[in-house]
Scaffold this motif. Structure first.
Motif, mmCIF file in Angstrom:
data_model
loop_
_atom_site.group_PDB
_atom_site.id
_atom_site.type_symbol
_atom_site.label_atom_id
_atom_site.label_comp_id
_atom_site.label_asym_id
_atom_site.label_seq_id
_atom_site.Cartn_x
_atom_site.Cartn_y
_atom_site.Cartn_z
ATOM 1 N N GLY A 149 108.386 85.535 21.559
ATOM 2 C CA GLY A 149 107.631 84.667 20.669
ATOM 3 C C GLY A 149 107.935 83.201 20.837
ATOM 4 O O GLY A 149 107.340 82.364 20.159
ATOM 5 N N GLY A 150 108.851 82.864 21.758
ATOM 6 C CA GLY A 150 109.211 81.473 21.981
ATOM 7 C C GLY A 150 108.565 80.902 23.229
ATOM 8 O O GLY A 150 107.470 81.303 23.632
ATOM 9 N N TYR A 151 109.268 79.970 23.852
ATOM 10 C CA TYR A 151 108.774 79.278 25.038
ATOM 11 C C TYR A 151 109.779 79.460 26.178
ATOM 12 O O TYR A 151 110.990 79.522 25.953
ATOM 13 N N LEU A 152 109.255 79.518 27.390
ATOM 14 C CA LEU A 152 110.093 79.646 28.581
ATOM 15 C C LEU A 152 110.027 78.352 29.378
ATOM 16 O O LEU A 152 108.957 77.961 29.852
ATOM 17 N N LEU A 153 111.179 77.680 29.516
ATOM 18 C CA LEU A 153 111.241 76.446 30.301
ATOM 19 C C LEU A 153 111.446 76.736 31.783
ATOM 20 O O LEU A 153 110.764 76.157 32.632
ATOM 21 N N GLY A 154 112.408 77.579 32.102
ATOM 22 C CA GLY A 154 112.659 77.842 33.516
ATOM 23 C C GLY A 154 113.919 78.637 33.734
ATOM 24 O O GLY A 154 114.683 78.920 32.797
ATOM 25 N N TYR A 155 114.111 79.008 35.009
ATOM 26 C CA TYR A 155 115.279 79.766 35.448
ATOM 27 C C TYR A 155 116.114 78.869 36.355
ATOM 28 O O TYR A 155 115.672 78.478 37.436
ATOM 29 N N GLY A 175 104.921 87.722 23.995
ATOM 30 C CA GLY A 175 104.466 86.543 23.271
ATOM 31 C C GLY A 175 105.138 85.259 23.684
ATOM 32 O O GLY A 175 105.119 84.275 22.948
ATOM 33 N N VAL A 176 105.744 85.233 24.889
ATOM 34 C CA VAL A 176 106.446 84.035 25.370
ATOM 35 C C VAL A 176 105.458 83.098 26.041
ATOM 36 O O VAL A 176 104.709 83.503 26.946
ATOM 37 N N ARG A 177 105.446 81.851 25.628
ATOM 38 C CA ARG A 177 104.580 80.836 26.236
ATOM 39 C C ARG A 177 105.286 80.231 27.450
ATOM 40 O O ARG A 177 106.417 79.734 27.315
ATOM 41 N N ASP A 178 104.637 80.264 28.593
ATOM 42 C CA ASP A 178 105.250 79.878 29.864
ATOM 43 C C ASP A 178 105.044 78.385 30.122
ATOM 44 O O ASP A 178 103.921 77.928 30.375
ATOM 45 N N LEU A 179 106.143 77.629 30.095
ATOM 46 C CA LEU A 179 106.104 76.187 30.336
ATOM 47 C C LEU A 179 106.803 75.815 31.638
ATOM 48 O O LEU A 179 107.154 74.654 31.844
ATOM 49 N N ARG A 180 107.000 76.787 32.517
ATOM 50 C CA ARG A 180 107.795 76.545 33.720
ATOM 51 C C ARG A 180 107.210 75.449 34.603
ATOM 52 O O ARG A 180 107.951 74.637 35.169
#
Length: 350
Positions: free
Chosen positions: A279-285, A30-35
């Motif tokens: 369930g959150g958002y992913l900014l980047g690595y 459920g992670v929203r990908d904002l990369r």
């Protein structure tokens, strides 16, 4: 012995106390990908000559970065709060997490404040301190974006759950190498730390009780999610520390190699997947280890450059995070993001 006299085998606490978990790809958690958008903002804000691919890893599934422009009036719209990690108070006279970021944002007009928490405080105790700090800001109605580093993330989650009135001011949490699911290192070090590490004299901070390392054990963190995860309705944006091997500081390479036996993608203190909140958002690595993603060690200890790796554009990373968070919140007004009480981490250690 077989039959009714069979004795139960001795097991490590992890196997009996940790809830069931699964390892899945981020989208299945459920992670929203904002990369892509975050990369675009970071590249625009990074110092001239910076290679974005040296700052942010490009992992499978990241889409092409769209062009982005700056959002107006962010300094007037939000307050920024920095929450440090374990032992930060003990050494902040020498090097404090986010000190360079705070200075850069303040120069831009942001109200950016560091919360000084007990370096060996438990998450429950530090949550109370956070509540006091936020309550003291009552005269400023602006919503708050929290940057939570390492153990500062569990401390912030505890604050959200235990002090909902004060936490209602929090618009979003940016997790910076946040220990969402704890660390196998805490499992390894729990007993010796409680025996002598908690009371070992350190400059600038009081002795601990030993419970502060308990807060970082993976079974403890995962059980916390099972019980309390549904109460975390503040959106969480994960900025993951995941250095390439050559970017790992020599001083943290032993723990990096220890974790690499479980997962090569780690920052020397945490596994990469344990930094992503389901369930959150992913900014980047970020191509930085656990220290370099938040602490300006090169500024604090220029003569010690041989023992750490830096060169991380922390101010650009934080400023880009504020832009992406603000844009995401604006696109979903009034919608709370419920963090699912599941794990993207592995169910055990070798």
């Amino acid at each position: 012995m077989l039959g009714g006299g069979c004795a139960a085998p001795a097991v490590e606490p992890w196997y009996s106390e940790a809830p069931p978990v699964v390892l899945v790809a981020t989208q299945d958690a459920g992670v929203r990908d904002l990369r892509a958008g975050y990369r675009s903002a970071t590249c625009r804000l990074a110092p001239a000559g910076t290679s974005c691919d040296d700052v942010l890893l490009r992992l499978p599934g990241e889409s092409a970065a769209p062009p982005t422009g700056p959002l107006p009036d962010l300094a007037q719209r939000f307050r920024i709060l920095f929450v440090p990690g374990l032992f930060s108070e003990c050494f902040d006279r020498y090097a404090r997490p986010f000190s360079d970021v705070q200075a850069a944002l303040t120069a831009e007009g942001f109200a950016a404040v560091n919360v000084r928490l007990p370096g060996r405080g438990t998450s429950v105790a530090n949550a109370a301190r956070l509540a006091d700090h936020v309550a003291a800001m009552a005269d400023d109605p602006r919503p708050i974006i929290v940057f939570a580093y390492s153990k500062g993330l569990p401390d912030t989650f505890e604050f959200i759950v235990r002090h909902p009135a004060e936490a209602s001011r929090i618009a979003a949490i940016v997790s910076v190498a946040g220990a969402a699911n704890g660390s196998p290192l805490a499992d390894d070090l729990h007993a010796p730390y409680r025996s002598w590490g908690a009371t070992f004299p350190l400059p600038g901070c009081e002795p601990g009780s030993g419970e502060e390392i308990q807060d970082l054990k993976r079974d403890v963190r995962l059980e916390w999610w099972r019980v309390h995860g549904g109460a975390v309705k503040v959106p969480v944006f994960a900025l993951v520390a995941a250095p390439r091997p050559e970017q790992v500081s020599p001083a943290t390479r032993p723990s990096y190699r220890r974790l690499a036996r479980i997962e090569p993608r780690n920052d020397g203190k945490l596994l990469a997947q344990d930094q992503v909140v389901p369930g959150g958002y992913l900014l980047g690595y970020v191509n930085a280890d656990h220290w370099a993603i938040a602490i300006p060690l090169s500024d604090a200890f220029p003569s010690w450059s041989a023992v750490f790796r830096d060169g991380v554009p922390r101010a650009a990373l934080a400023r880009a995070a504020i832009e992406v968070v603000a844009g995401t919140l604006a696109a979903q007004p009034g919608q709370a993001v419920v963090v699912a009480p599941v794990s993207t981490g592995r169910a055990g250690t070798p």
